[in-house]
Enzyme design. Structure first.
Site, PDB file in Angstrom:
ATOM      1  CG  LEU A   1       4.505   4.588  -5.695  1.00  0.00           C
ATOM      2  CD1 LEU A   1       5.155   3.595  -6.652  1.00  0.00           C
ATOM      3  CD2 LEU A   1       5.449   4.914  -4.545  1.00  0.00           C
ATOM      4  NE  ARG A   2       0.314  11.392  -2.799  1.00  0.00           N
ATOM      5  CZ  ARG A   2      -0.737  10.987  -2.108  1.00  0.00           C
ATOM      6  NH1 ARG A   2      -1.712  10.318  -2.707  1.00  0.00           N
ATOM      7  NH2 ARG A   2      -0.834  11.237  -0.804  1.00  0.00           N
TER       8      ARG A   2
ATOM      9  CG  ASN B   1      -5.193   7.427  -4.210  1.00  0.00           C
ATOM     10  OD1 ASN B   1      -4.188   6.768  -4.411  1.00  0.00           O
ATOM     11  ND2 ASN B   1      -5.350   8.204  -3.151  1.00  0.00           N
TER      12      ASN B   1
ATOM     13  CG  HIS C   1      -0.105  15.077   1.306  1.00  0.00           C
ATOM     14  ND1 HIS C   1      -1.018  15.155   0.270  1.00  0.00           N
ATOM     15  CD2 HIS C   1      -0.529  14.074   2.103  1.00  0.00           C
ATOM     16  CE1 HIS C   1      -1.950  14.253   0.448  1.00  0.00           C
ATOM     17  NE2 HIS C   1      -1.690  13.576   1.542  1.00  0.00           N
TER      18      HIS C   1
ATOM     19  CG  HIS D   1      -1.956   0.953   1.337  1.00  0.00           C
ATOM     20  ND1 HIS D   1      -3.117   0.722   2.038  1.00  0.00           N
ATOM     21  CD2 HIS D   1      -2.081   2.200   0.829  1.00  0.00           C
ATOM     22  CE1 HIS D   1      -3.898   1.784   1.951  1.00  0.00           C
ATOM     23  NE2 HIS D   1      -3.299   2.691   1.232  1.00  0.00           N
TER      24      HIS D   1
ATOM     25  CG  HIS E   1     -10.322   3.945   2.537  1.00  0.00           C
ATOM     26  ND1 HIS E   1      -9.167   4.648   2.760  1.00  0.00           N
ATOM     27  CD2 HIS E   1     -11.308   4.680   3.114  1.00  0.00           C
ATOM     28  CE1 HIS E   1      -9.449   5.758   3.448  1.00  0.00           C
ATOM     29  NE2 HIS E   1     -10.741   5.796   3.676  1.00  0.00           N
TER      30      HIS E   1
ATOM     31  CG  ASP F   1      -2.152   4.680   3.783  1.00  0.00           C
ATOM     32  OD1 ASP F   1      -3.080   5.019   4.537  1.00  0.00           O
ATOM     33  OD2 ASP F   1      -2.104   5.008   2.575  1.00  0.00           O
TER      34      ASP F   1
ATOM     35  CG  ASP G   1      -6.359   3.558  -0.194  1.00  0.00           C
ATOM     36  OD1 ASP G   1      -5.254   4.107  -0.293  1.00  0.00           O
ATOM     37  OD2 ASP G   1      -6.992   3.491   0.871  1.00  0.00           O
TER      38      ASP G   1
ATOM     39  CG  HIS H   1      -5.840   2.200   5.776  1.00  0.00           C
ATOM     40  ND1 HIS H   1      -7.215   2.031   5.911  1.00  0.00           N
ATOM     41  CD2 HIS H   1      -5.659   2.923   4.651  1.00  0.00           C
ATOM     42  CE1 HIS H   1      -7.807   2.656   4.919  1.00  0.00           C
ATOM     43  NE2 HIS H   1      -6.890   3.202   4.133  1.00  0.00           N
TER      44      HIS H   1
END
Lengths: 428, 321
Positions: A60-61, A91, A306, A57, A176, A302, A148, A229
């Site tokens: 990696l954006r 996501n 940011h 989980h 999730h 997870d 997620d 999670h």
């Protein structure tokens, strides 16, 4: 590629522990015995030589949020944390609900410092209304499906997804768990602390009602579900009971849910803001017990980078999420193994071979044996180090452990026989 | 004392010091020339991300009475552009050379965060649901002027939307620290989650209060009735069926005021919603000290600014920093 030998360490895999050197040739383990030598030596004296860790989980954006992280920086962070494989969460922007995005990530992952496995959405756009092309994504190698970041809130849709996935052998739907109506408006755990701090809270029940619901749906459909999670005592208890009844339910927990509590929010620093939120001491104890007694099958980071400006906003405006790849192993050792809740073998089971199996990554998670791909990590279990957010490989800095001293550090990581981390330094 | 982020920054001795100082400054505000040079040369900036004319003016008046220079940034004006980060805004403001920022924001914790980013003193003028320390101080001051310096055994009942109220949180801390007996009354849905599970009337384990859901039962043993505002928007969140029902069960009417002891006091942080939390005729009851609360605000805020910026003010540090 020259032969190399990982020398002087103690090999530990699902088969047990033994003092041995590991000879690596052409990307695979060639021999595991004492007294081996080769053209190149990696010093593993005093270290544990284990199958590389596998993270179920990580965010990696890429694509879409590369100012926080991308596949290259995320994989580097993973490798430094001992991971040889990471499941990239879907996501992204665009989300991973089409073949094109899967292929884009597979391509971007080719030169990465760890294997990047691609997960797919359960629903189109993660909007929770229509099934994503699960079969098409499955044919491209996707095994874990999740929305997620968001819960599949429609019970009818989750039921159909569970049924449909039964025809995709090895596919896992990962939930999730967050009931949107109960969680609505919340930014931290609902409880004593949120009451005093004046921050709207999300009760633990927002998670546990979905856990209970999906356990029932597994019973109804004969499907299997994996809970992402888990953060609350109630959820852990439900999973324990479901497993006792023989239902195909698995679960993971993140290090922040066995090391941190909601009291930390008193600083109003959004570095402590995460979803599901940090909860109470009682919940932390329950997660630890779940990890120790087999209720929880894996530790998953997870990892949620940011950029700094996002985490400098007021608490209720900041996005939730914490870094995790570079600290997970050390936190597991410091908080679970050193105090004696888990032994090293169980810790590595939770970090390596159990998640490898859940993700269908048969090349990862060991065993460390001739013929097996040389995906290894060499861990110095005694090394003490301090978490410095400015010295992490991640493009972001949002770790809640800044300044904390941890025990246990990765010395080397080998991906397919190649050292991607050497003496604690990333090579890729 | 560098900041006033919440009542815990003061502790019981600190609160008493501020109230004592406020007494002197009250005298100043009544002079023909209501000004002292105590903060001459200091600059106090108001940053009100949430609109509030009366609190902002109260702080600015307090600063000016102490001869400080003032600057104002308020929500909706171009000086607080949306999109510029809070961090950038406060650093820019600090770079202009200021001594204190008085901040109000809809997000809990903002004053605390700001205090970590700049060297100037930070005064919390209200952050989200969390605290409004100067309101509690002026409320305590009002009670002290009416009832004398001892709060021991004073029975204070706060009624209304406790859950969303920074005024309630600060008052609970301040008045309980001074020795008052606190009771909170309202529907369970408007209690902080921690308190909503209590079967009233009973003592909370985590707050220094007794919780009750029955206002009429509590009124005869109430020395100070503190009425909170009900925000109209709360009705849409299923927190109570209607404003009418809220007013029927928890609204302060003349009948309810008659159940109070004859020498009780009625308080409200303002502005009042006549007809909702307090009936129109009840708002003018002679036991109301609502106007005194407002006029005491300037003197109390002068005391706070003086504690933070004045030279030679000795403060007792109480509680957590």
């Amino acid at each position: 590629m020259t032969d190399l030998v990982v020398k002087g360490g103690t090999v530990l895999d699902a088969g047990g522990e033994r003092r041995a050197d590991v000879l690596v040739r052409d990307g695979v383990v060639a021999e595991v015995a004492e007294g081996l030598d080769a053209g190149r030596t990696l010093d593993a004296a005093g270290c544990i030589v284990a199958p590389g860790l596998v993270d179920l989980h990580a965010h990696l954006r890429e694509p879409g949020m590369e100012d926080a992280e991308d596949i290259s920086t995320g994989a580097r962070a993973a490798a430094l944390g001992g991971y040889t494989a990471v499941v990239a969460m879907p996501n992204t922007d665009p989300p991973i609900d089409t073949a094109a995005v899967v292929q884009q990530i597979v391509r971007a992952g080719r030169d990465a410092a760890c294997h990047v496995a691609v997960s797919g959405c359960i629903t189109k756009g993660r909007r929770g209304a229509e099934l994503a092309p699960l079969g098409e994504l499955f044919d491209l190698g996707v095994r874990i499906f999740t929305d997620d970041g968001t819960c599949v809130a429609d019970a009818g849709l989750m039921r159909r997804a569970l049924e449909y996935a039964r025809a995709l052998p090895g596919a896992v739907l990962a939930q999730h768990c967050e009931d949107p109506a109960l969680a609505r408006g919340g930014h931290m755990n609902e409880g004593t602390w949120s009451s005093w701090l004046g921050i709207p809270g999300m009760p633990a029940e927002a998670e546990s009602v979905v856990v209970a619901r999906d356990i029932a749906l597994v019973g109804l459909t004969g499907g299997r579900v994996h809970f992402l999670h888990l953060s609350s005592a109630a959820s852990v208890e439900l999973v324990r009971a479901a497993k006792a009844r023989g239902l195909a339910v698995t679960a993971e927990a993140a290090p922040h849910h066995f090391t941190l509590t909601d009291s930390l929010c008193c600083s109003y620093d959004p570095v402590f803001k995460v979803n599901p939120p940090l909860r109470t001491d009682r919940d932390v104890e329950a997660v630890k017990e779940g990890l120790a007694d087999g209720t929880i099958d894996a530790i998953a980071t997870d990892h949620a980078p940011h950029p700094p400006q996002e985490k400098e906003r007021p608490f209720d405006e900041a996005p939730p999420g914490m870094l995790g790849l570079e600290t997970a192993l050390a936190l597991t050792l410091s908080e679970l193994v050193v105090p004696g809740l888990l032994d090293m073998a169980r810790a590595l089971a939770l970090l390596s071979w159990q998640p490898a199996r859940l993700a269908g990554l048969s090349g990862h998670g060991g065993p460390v044996a001739p013929g097996r791909p040389a995906h290894l990590c060499v861990i110095d279990p005694e090394a003490v180090w301090e978490v410095d957010p400015t010295r992490l490989a991640s493009r972001s800095r949002n770790t809640p452990y800044a300044g904390r001293k941890l025990t246990g550090r990765v010395r080397h990581t080998l991906l397919g026989g190649e050292p991607v981390v050497l003496d604690g330094k990333a090579q890729r | 004392m560098r900041h006033l982020l919440g009542i815990d920054d003061l502790g019981p001795e600190g609160i008493t010091d501020v109230l004592g100082l406020a007494e002197s400054f009250l005298e100043v505000t009544r002079r023909d020339i209501p000004k002292v040079p105590a903060l001459r040369g200091k600059t106090v900036v108001s940053m009100f991300y949430e609109d509030s004319t009366r609190t902002r003016l109260s702080f600015e008046t307090a600063a000016k009475r102490l001869s400080a220079d003032t600057m104002t940034f308020s929500a909706g004006s171009s000086s607080l552009r949306k999109g510029e980060s809070l961090l950038d805004t406060v650093r820019t403001v600090e770079a202009m050379g200021i001594d204190a920022i008085v901040v109000r924001h809809r997000s809990s914790g903002v004053p605390q965060r700001i205090s970590g980013w700049i060297d100037a003193s930070v005064v919390n003028a209200g952050d989200g649901w969390h605290e409004h320390p100067t309101q509690a101080l002026l409320d305590a001051f009002t009670l002290r002027r009416r009832r004398g310096p001892s709060f021991a055994g004073m029975r204070v009942t706060i009624v209304g939307d406790i859950k969303h109220s920074r005024v309630a949180r600060s008052n609970v801390k301040a008045l309980a620290a001074l020795g008052a007996e606190m009771t909170l009354v309202g529907p369970p849905t408007l209690m902080p989650p921690d308190l909503a599970r209590i079967s009233g009337p009973s003592r909370s384990a985590s707050w220094p209060v007794t919780v009750s859901y029955d206002l009429d039962e509590v009124l005869p043993t109430t020395d100070v009735l503190y009425v909170l505002r009900i925000q109209m928007e709360r009705q849409s969140e299923a927190l109570f069926p209607s404003l009418r029902e809220y007013a029927a069960r928890y609204g302060i009417t003349c009948e309810r005021l008659a159940r109070l002891p004859a020498d009780a006091l009625v308080m409200h942080p303002g502005p009042t919603n006549r007809g909702v939390e307090i009936a129109a005729d009840a708002a003018d009851d002679p036991r109301s000290v609502i106007n005194e609360q407002v006029s005491n605000g300037v003197a109390v805020r002068m005391a706070v600014l003086y504690q933070l910026l004045g030279t030679g003010g000795q403060v007792a540090l109480g509680g957590a920093a």
